[in-house]
Design an enzyme around this catalytic site. Structure first.
Site, PDB file in Angstrom:
ATOM      1  N   ARG A  82       1.012  -1.201   0.167  1.00 37.36           N
ATOM      2  CA  ARG A  82      -0.094   0.108  -0.082  1.00 37.36           C
ATOM      3  C   ARG A  82       0.777   1.097   0.041  1.00 37.36           C
ATOM      4  O   ARG A  82       1.574   1.307   0.954  1.00 37.36           O
ATOM      5  CB  ARG A  82      -0.773   0.057   1.136  1.00 37.36           C
ATOM      6  CG  ARG A  82      -2.078  -1.122   1.497  1.00 37.36           C
ATOM      7  CD  ARG A  82      -3.077  -1.184   0.285  1.00 37.36           C
ATOM      8  NE  ARG A  82      -3.832  -0.116   0.329  1.00 37.36           N
ATOM      9  CZ  ARG A  82      -4.989  -0.041   1.318  1.00 37.36           C
ATOM     10  NH1 ARG A  82      -5.215  -0.886   2.068  1.00 37.36           N
ATOM     11  NH2 ARG A  82      -5.715   1.078   0.987  1.00 37.36           N
ATOM     12  N   ASP A 142      -4.794   8.922   6.654  1.00 32.54           N
ATOM     13  CA  ASP A 142      -3.692   8.047   6.667  1.00 32.54           C
ATOM     14  C   ASP A 142      -2.359   8.687   6.300  1.00 32.54           C
ATOM     15  O   ASP A 142      -1.326   7.823   6.465  1.00 32.54           O
ATOM     16  CB  ASP A 142      -4.093   7.168   5.050  1.00 32.54           C
ATOM     17  CG  ASP A 142      -5.433   6.287   5.319  1.00 32.54           C
ATOM     18  OD1 ASP A 142      -5.039   5.016   5.682  1.00 32.54           O
ATOM     19  OD2 ASP A 142      -6.506   6.836   5.254  1.00 32.54           O
ATOM     20  N   ASN A 160      -6.959  11.003   3.179  1.00 29.08           N
ATOM     21  CA  ASN A 160      -7.722  10.221   3.882  1.00 29.08           C
ATOM     22  C   ASN A 160      -8.407   9.494   2.803  1.00 29.08           C
ATOM     23  O   ASN A 160      -8.488   9.873   1.497  1.00 29.08           O
ATOM     24  CB  ASN A 160      -8.544  10.560   4.943  1.00 29.08           C
ATOM     25  CG  ASN A 160      -9.129   9.846   5.719  1.00 29.08           C
ATOM     26  OD1 ASN A 160      -8.612   8.848   6.432  1.00 29.08           O
ATOM     27  ND2 ASN A 160     -10.501   9.901   5.873  1.00 29.08           N
ATOM     28  N   LYS A 161      -9.412   8.703   3.083  1.00 22.89           N
ATOM     29  CA  LYS A 161     -10.164   7.743   2.225  1.00 22.89           C
ATOM     30  C   LYS A 161     -10.770   8.825   1.085  1.00 22.89           C
ATOM     31  O   LYS A 161     -11.312   9.742   1.714  1.00 22.89           O
ATOM     32  CB  LYS A 161     -11.204   6.941   2.905  1.00 22.89           C
ATOM     33  CG  LYS A 161     -12.459   6.383   2.085  1.00 22.89           C
ATOM     34  CD  LYS A 161     -11.880   5.251   1.206  1.00 22.89           C
ATOM     35  CE  LYS A 161     -10.952   4.348   1.994  1.00 22.89           C
ATOM     36  NZ  LYS A 161     -10.321   3.263   1.261  1.00 22.89           N
TER      37      LYS A 161
END
Length: 350
Positions: free
Chosen positions: A105, A245, A255-256
Site C-alpha cells: 500500500r 492515512d 484520507n479515504k
C-alpha cells in the site's frame, strides 16, 4: 425507578491486539477479516510472507496503523523462516520480505515508517548474532501497545472538542481514536450522535463505524456517500471528524477518497472539520502534493458482493484516497495535543 446506567467500554476495534497477533506455536500471523466484520467475526491465518502481503492488498486488514502492524508481523514471520541460516542469507531474507510488504500500500505512511524501523531492528540483531525474529516481533508488539496508547490520548483530546448534542459526521472508519473519542465523550456525560457515510466500495462506514457505535450504545445513522451536504444544509451535522492515512507538514491530510468533498461542504456550511491525527505528521512529506495516491483495481467499483453493479462495457476508476488542503481543516488532533493545520511542524517539539 431510575434506569441502571449503561456499562461504558470501548468497542472491539479499539484494541489492536483484539484484531491481529502472532501465533508463536504455529508461526502464523492472525488477522481479523475486516471485509466481513461485523456480520462474521472471522480470523485468517497466514504462514508465509506472501500470504501476509496479500492480506494487506486484498483488504483483509484495513486502516493505516493496523496494516502497518500486520506487515511488521509478516517481517517477523520472515525472520523466523530463516533462523539458523548464515548471516548473509538471513539479511537477504528479511530485506526481500520488507520490500514485498512495503509495496502493498503506497499511501499510508505508518506502513513505511514501521517497516523501516522493524527492518533495522532485525538487521542489527543479525549482525550481533542475535535472534532477528525476537528482535522484530518485540519491536512490532511494542509498537502495537504504543499505538493503543496513542489512540487513547488522541481520542481523549478529541472528546474535549465535542459538546453534548453534537451530530458528528464521519467518513470511512477513523479507527481506535474515534472509538475512544466517543467513549470519553460519553464518560463525560455528553450526548453524541454519529452519522456514518457508507464509504463505497468496501462500506467501512456502514459496517465498521456503525458496528462500533452500536457496540458502545452511541446513536448512529448510516447515509450514502452523497448525502452529507444535504444533511449539513438541514442543520443535522454539527461536526465533521475523520482520521488521516498521512498528514503532510503543511497540514494537508490524506484520507479515504470522499473526505475532501465532505470537507468542502463542511466549510461552506461553517461546520468544523477535525482530523484524528494519531501520532502526527510524516516528517518526510512536506506538502499534500508529495503524497502518492493509491489507484486500486477498478473491479472493486464495478462489483459489489461478487455481483456486477455496472453495465458491461462501462469502465471505472478507484483512487483510494484524496488530499484535503489545510485551509479546509479546522484542527488536527494528536496524542500530544490539538494543532492548527499550519502549525504541524510544532508537533515534534510538543
Amino acid at each position: 425507578m431510575s434506569k441502571e446506567p449503561d456499562i461504558l467500554r470501548p468497542a472491539l476495534l479499539s484494541d489492536r491486539f483484539n484484531t491481529l497477533s502472532y501465533d508463536r506455536e504455529s508461526h502464523e500471523v492472525i488477522v481479523l477479516d475486516r471485509r466481513v466484520y461485523p456480520f462474521e467475526t472471522r480470523y485468517e491465518r497466514y504462514g508465509t510472507v506472501e500470504g501476509v502481503a496479500r492480506s494487506i492488498e486484498e483488504m483483509v486488514v484495513q486502516g493505516g496503523p493496523p496494516l502497518a502492524y500486520v506487515a511488521g508481523l509478516g517481517l517477523a514471520l520472515a525472520a523466523q523462516s530463516c533462523r539458523g541460516q548464515h548471516v548473509a542469507e538471513q539479511r537477504g531474507c528479511v530485506e526481500e520480505a520488507a520490500k514485498r510488504l512495503v509495496r502493498t500500500r503506497p499511501t499510508a505512511d505508518d506502513l513505511h515508517w514501521l517497516m523501516e524501523h522493524a527492518l533495522v531492528a532485525g538487521l542489527e540483531a543479525i549482525e550481533l548474532d542475535e535472534d532477528a525474529f525476537e528482535a522484530i516481533l518485540g519491536y512490532v508488539e511494542g509498537e502495537i501497545a504504543r499505538g493503543n496508547e496513542v489512540s487513547r490520548a488522541c481520542g481523549r483530546h478529541a472528546a474535549s472538542l465535542l459538546e453534548s448534542g453534537d451530530k458528528v459526521l464521519t467518513h470511512c472508519f477513523a479507527g481506535a481514536a474515534l472509538n475512544y473519542m466517543l467513549f470519553y465523550a460519553r464518560e463525560q456525560g455528553k450526548e453524541i450522535e454519529l452519522i456514518a457515510s457508507e464509504t463505497r466500495p468496501y462500506l467501512q462506514g456502514a459496517r465498521l463505524t456503525a458496528s462500533q457505535a452500536v457496540e458502545m450504545n452511541i446513536p448512529v445513522t448510516v447515509i450514502t456517500d452523497g448525502m452529507a451536504a444535504h444533511l449539513m444544509s438541514e442543520g443535522n451535522v454539527t461536526k465533521y471528524v475523520t482520521a488521516a492515512d498521512r498528514i503532510a507538514l503543511d497540514g494537508s491530510i490524506c484520507n479515504k477518497v470522499g473526505t475532501f468533498e465532505h470537507a468542502i461542504a463542511a466549510r461552506y456550511h461553517n461546520i468544523p472539520f477535525y482530523v484524528l491525527g494519531y501520532d502526527g505528521p510524516d516528517p518526510a512529506t512536506p506538502t499534500g502534493k508529495d503524497i502518492p495516491i493509491e489507484e486500486r483495481n477498478s473491479r472493486e467499483v464495478l462489483f459489489q458482493g461478487g455481483q456486477r453493479i455496472a453495465v458491461e462495457g462501462a469502465q471505472a476508476r478507484y483512487p483510494a484516497f484524496d488530499v484535503t488542503p489545510p485551509g479546509l481543516v479546522s484542527r488536527i488532533i494528536t496524542e500530544r495535543g490539538i494543532f492548527e493545520p499550519g502549525e504541524m511542524a510544532a508537533y515534534f517539539d510538543a
